[in-house]
Design a protein around this motif. Structure first.
Motif, PDB file in Angstrom:
ATOM      1  N   ASP A 179       0.817  -1.219   0.000  1.00  0.00           N
ATOM      2  CA  ASP A 179       0.000   0.000   0.000  1.00  0.00           C
ATOM      3  C   ASP A 179       0.847   1.264   0.000  1.00  0.00           C
ATOM      4  O   ASP A 179       0.412   2.313  -0.456  1.00  0.00           O
ATOM      5  CB  ASP A 179      -0.980  -0.002   1.173  1.00  0.00           C
ATOM      6  CG  ASP A 179      -0.303  -0.210   2.516  1.00  0.00           C
ATOM      7  OD1 ASP A 179       0.838  -0.717   2.550  1.00  0.00           O
ATOM      8  OD2 ASP A 179      -0.930   0.121   3.540  1.00  0.00           O
TER       9      ASP A 179
ATOM     10  N   THR B 223       0.342 -10.931 -15.670  1.00  0.00           N
ATOM     11  CA  THR B 223       0.049  -9.611 -15.127  1.00  0.00           C
ATOM     12  C   THR B 223      -1.442  -9.504 -14.847  1.00  0.00           C
ATOM     13  O   THR B 223      -2.263  -9.768 -15.721  1.00  0.00           O
ATOM     14  CB  THR B 223       0.491  -8.503 -16.099  1.00  0.00           C
ATOM     15  OG1 THR B 223       1.899  -8.636 -16.326  1.00  0.00           O
ATOM     16  CG2 THR B 223       0.200  -7.122 -15.528  1.00  0.00           C
TER      17      THR B 223
ATOM     18  N   GLN C 244      -6.408  -4.722  -6.958  1.00  0.00           N
ATOM     19  CA  GLN C 244      -7.312  -3.684  -6.466  1.00  0.00           C
ATOM     20  C   GLN C 244      -6.813  -2.994  -5.201  1.00  0.00           C
ATOM     21  O   GLN C 244      -7.065  -1.816  -4.988  1.00  0.00           O
ATOM     22  CB  GLN C 244      -8.695  -4.287  -6.202  1.00  0.00           C
ATOM     23  CG  GLN C 244      -9.312  -4.904  -7.446  1.00  0.00           C
ATOM     24  CD  GLN C 244      -9.465  -3.901  -8.576  1.00  0.00           C
ATOM     25  OE1 GLN C 244      -9.865  -2.760  -8.368  1.00  0.00           O
ATOM     26  NE2 GLN C 244      -9.125  -4.320  -9.788  1.00  0.00           N
ATOM     27  N   ASN C 245      -6.122  -3.751  -4.324  1.00  0.00           N
ATOM     28  CA  ASN C 245      -5.605  -3.190  -3.073  1.00  0.00           C
ATOM     29  C   ASN C 245      -4.580  -4.145  -2.473  1.00  0.00           C
ATOM     30  O   ASN C 245      -4.326  -5.218  -3.016  1.00  0.00           O
ATOM     31  CB  ASN C 245      -6.756  -2.914  -2.084  1.00  0.00           C
ATOM     32  CG  ASN C 245      -7.621  -4.123  -1.850  1.00  0.00           C
ATOM     33  OD1 ASN C 245      -7.132  -5.228  -1.646  1.00  0.00           O
ATOM     34  ND2 ASN C 245      -8.937  -3.931  -1.895  1.00  0.00           N
TER      35      ASN C 245
ATOM     36  N   THR D 127      -4.620  -7.133 -12.590  1.00  0.00           N
ATOM     37  CA  THR D 127      -4.934  -5.825 -12.041  1.00  0.00           C
ATOM     38  C   THR D 127      -5.268  -6.007 -10.562  1.00  0.00           C
ATOM     39  O   THR D 127      -6.273  -6.622 -10.215  1.00  0.00           O
ATOM     40  CB  THR D 127      -6.121  -5.173 -12.772  1.00  0.00           C
ATOM     41  OG1 THR D 127      -5.770  -5.022 -14.142  1.00  0.00           O
ATOM     42  CG2 THR D 127      -6.446  -3.806 -12.179  1.00  0.00           C
TER      43      THR D 127
ATOM     44  N   LEU E  39       2.645   1.098  -3.997  1.00  0.00           N
ATOM     45  CA  LEU E  39       1.848   1.048  -5.223  1.00  0.00           C
ATOM     46  C   LEU E  39       0.608   1.918  -5.117  1.00  0.00           C
ATOM     47  O   LEU E  39       0.072   2.113  -4.029  1.00  0.00           O
ATOM     48  CB  LEU E  39       1.411  -0.397  -5.499  1.00  0.00           C
ATOM     49  CG  LEU E  39       2.522  -1.431  -5.660  1.00  0.00           C
ATOM     50  CD1 LEU E  39       1.937  -2.831  -5.676  1.00  0.00           C
ATOM     51  CD2 LEU E  39       3.300  -1.169  -6.935  1.00  0.00           C
ATOM     52  N   ASP E  40       0.163   2.447  -6.243  1.00  0.00           N
ATOM     53  CA  ASP E  40      -1.106   3.174  -6.316  1.00  0.00           C
ATOM     54  C   ASP E  40      -2.141   2.234  -6.915  1.00  0.00           C
ATOM     55  O   ASP E  40      -2.017   1.828  -8.073  1.00  0.00           O
ATOM     56  CB  ASP E  40      -0.964   4.421  -7.199  1.00  0.00           C
ATOM     57  CG  ASP E  40      -0.073   5.479  -6.563  1.00  0.00           C
ATOM     58  OD1 ASP E  40      -0.128   5.631  -5.335  1.00  0.00           O
ATOM     59  OD2 ASP E  40       0.669   6.139  -7.314  1.00  0.00           O
ATOM     60  N   PHE E  41      -3.124   1.873  -6.123  1.00  0.00           N
ATOM     61  CA  PHE E  41      -4.149   0.914  -6.560  1.00  0.00           C
ATOM     62  C   PHE E  41      -5.338   1.614  -7.182  1.00  0.00           C
ATOM     63  O   PHE E  41      -5.646   2.719  -6.800  1.00  0.00           O
ATOM     64  CB  PHE E  41      -4.607   0.081  -5.352  1.00  0.00           C
ATOM     65  CG  PHE E  41      -3.529  -0.815  -4.815  1.00  0.00           C
ATOM     66  CD1 PHE E  41      -3.237  -2.004  -5.462  1.00  0.00           C
ATOM     67  CD2 PHE E  41      -2.808  -0.474  -3.689  1.00  0.00           C
ATOM     68  CE1 PHE E  41      -2.241  -2.829  -4.979  1.00  0.00           C
ATOM     69  CE2 PHE E  41      -1.816  -1.294  -3.203  1.00  0.00           C
ATOM     70  CZ  PHE E  41      -1.524  -2.474  -3.846  1.00  0.00           C
ATOM     71  N   PRO E  42      -6.053   0.949  -8.090  1.00  0.00           N
ATOM     72  CA  PRO E  42      -5.710  -0.319  -8.737  1.00  0.00           C
ATOM     73  C   PRO E  42      -4.540  -0.156  -9.701  1.00  0.00           C
ATOM     74  O   PRO E  42      -4.327   0.927 -10.247  1.00  0.00           O
ATOM     75  CB  PRO E  42      -6.985  -0.707  -9.484  1.00  0.00           C
ATOM     76  CG  PRO E  42      -7.703   0.576  -9.704  1.00  0.00           C
ATOM     77  CD  PRO E  42      -7.306   1.496  -8.581  1.00  0.00           C
ATOM     78  N   CYS E  43      -3.788  -1.240  -9.880  1.00  0.00           N
ATOM     79  CA  CYS E  43      -2.616  -1.181 -10.752  1.00  0.00           C
ATOM     80  C   CYS E  43      -2.322  -2.545 -11.359  1.00  0.00           C
ATOM     81  O   CYS E  43      -2.678  -3.574 -10.791  1.00  0.00           O
ATOM     82  CB  CYS E  43      -1.402  -0.689  -9.971  1.00  0.00           C
ATOM     83  SG  CYS E  43      -0.846  -1.837  -8.695  1.00  0.00           S
ATOM     84  N   PRO E  44      -1.669  -2.545 -12.520  1.00  0.00           N
ATOM     85  CA  PRO E  44      -1.241  -3.826 -13.092  1.00  0.00           C
ATOM     86  C   PRO E  44      -0.074  -4.359 -12.257  1.00  0.00           C
ATOM     87  O   PRO E  44       0.796  -3.591 -11.841  1.00  0.00           O
ATOM     88  CB  PRO E  44      -0.797  -3.470 -14.510  1.00  0.00           C
ATOM     89  CG  PRO E  44      -0.548  -2.008 -14.493  1.00  0.00           C
ATOM     90  CD  PRO E  44      -1.364  -1.423 -13.379  1.00  0.00           C
ATOM     91  N   PHE E  45      -0.096  -5.654 -11.982  1.00  0.00           N
ATOM     92  CA  PHE E  45       0.952  -6.248 -11.154  1.00  0.00           C
ATOM     93  C   PHE E  45       1.376  -7.580 -11.763  1.00  0.00           C
ATOM     94  O   PHE E  45       0.552  -8.474 -11.923  1.00  0.00           O
ATOM     95  CB  PHE E  45       0.451  -6.466  -9.725  1.00  0.00           C
ATOM     96  CG  PHE E  45       1.540  -6.845  -8.777  1.00  0.00           C
ATOM     97  CD1 PHE E  45       2.285  -5.872  -8.135  1.00  0.00           C
ATOM     98  CD2 PHE E  45       1.833  -8.178  -8.536  1.00  0.00           C
ATOM     99  CE1 PHE E  45       3.304  -6.216  -7.262  1.00  0.00           C
ATOM    100  CE2 PHE E  45       2.860  -8.528  -7.665  1.00  0.00           C
ATOM    101  CZ  PHE E  45       3.594  -7.545  -7.031  1.00  0.00           C
TER     102      PHE E  45
END
Length: 87
Positions: free
Chosen positions: A6, A61, A65-66, A63, A9-15
């Motif tokens: 948290d 990859t 959410q948190n 997405t 990363l800035d959520f939502p984001c590809p991971f």
């Protein structure tokens, strides 16, 4: 899990998840099936065998959410019997 996702990363984001496991035809299917349960989507995993062919690297990859979502997916992927490491 006590992670700092948290903060980083800035959520939502590809991971991108990189899963290392035993070289078995079922590994890719099992990884995608677990990710579909937690983050349904159209995934195109990439694979790379180890130099001796004993292990397989699967990169997918998703997405996220948190923080909790990421931690849940890490735990679920780690519970797959063929998996050795989740990065």
């Amino acid at each position: 899990m006590n992670t700092k996702f948290d903060e980083l990363l800035d959520f939502p984001c590809p991971f991108p998840f990189k899963v290392l496991g035993v070289a078995d035809d079922a590994l890719v299917e099992q990884v995608v099936a677990v990710l579909q349960q937690h983050a349904p989507g159209d995934y195109t995993p990439t694979t790379k065998p180890s130099s001796k062919g004993n292990y397989l690297s699967v990169t997918v990859t998703v997405t996220a959410q948190n923080k909790e979502h990421l931690e849940t997916m890490y735990s679920a992927l780690g519970q797959i019997e063929l998996v050795r490491v989740v990065l």
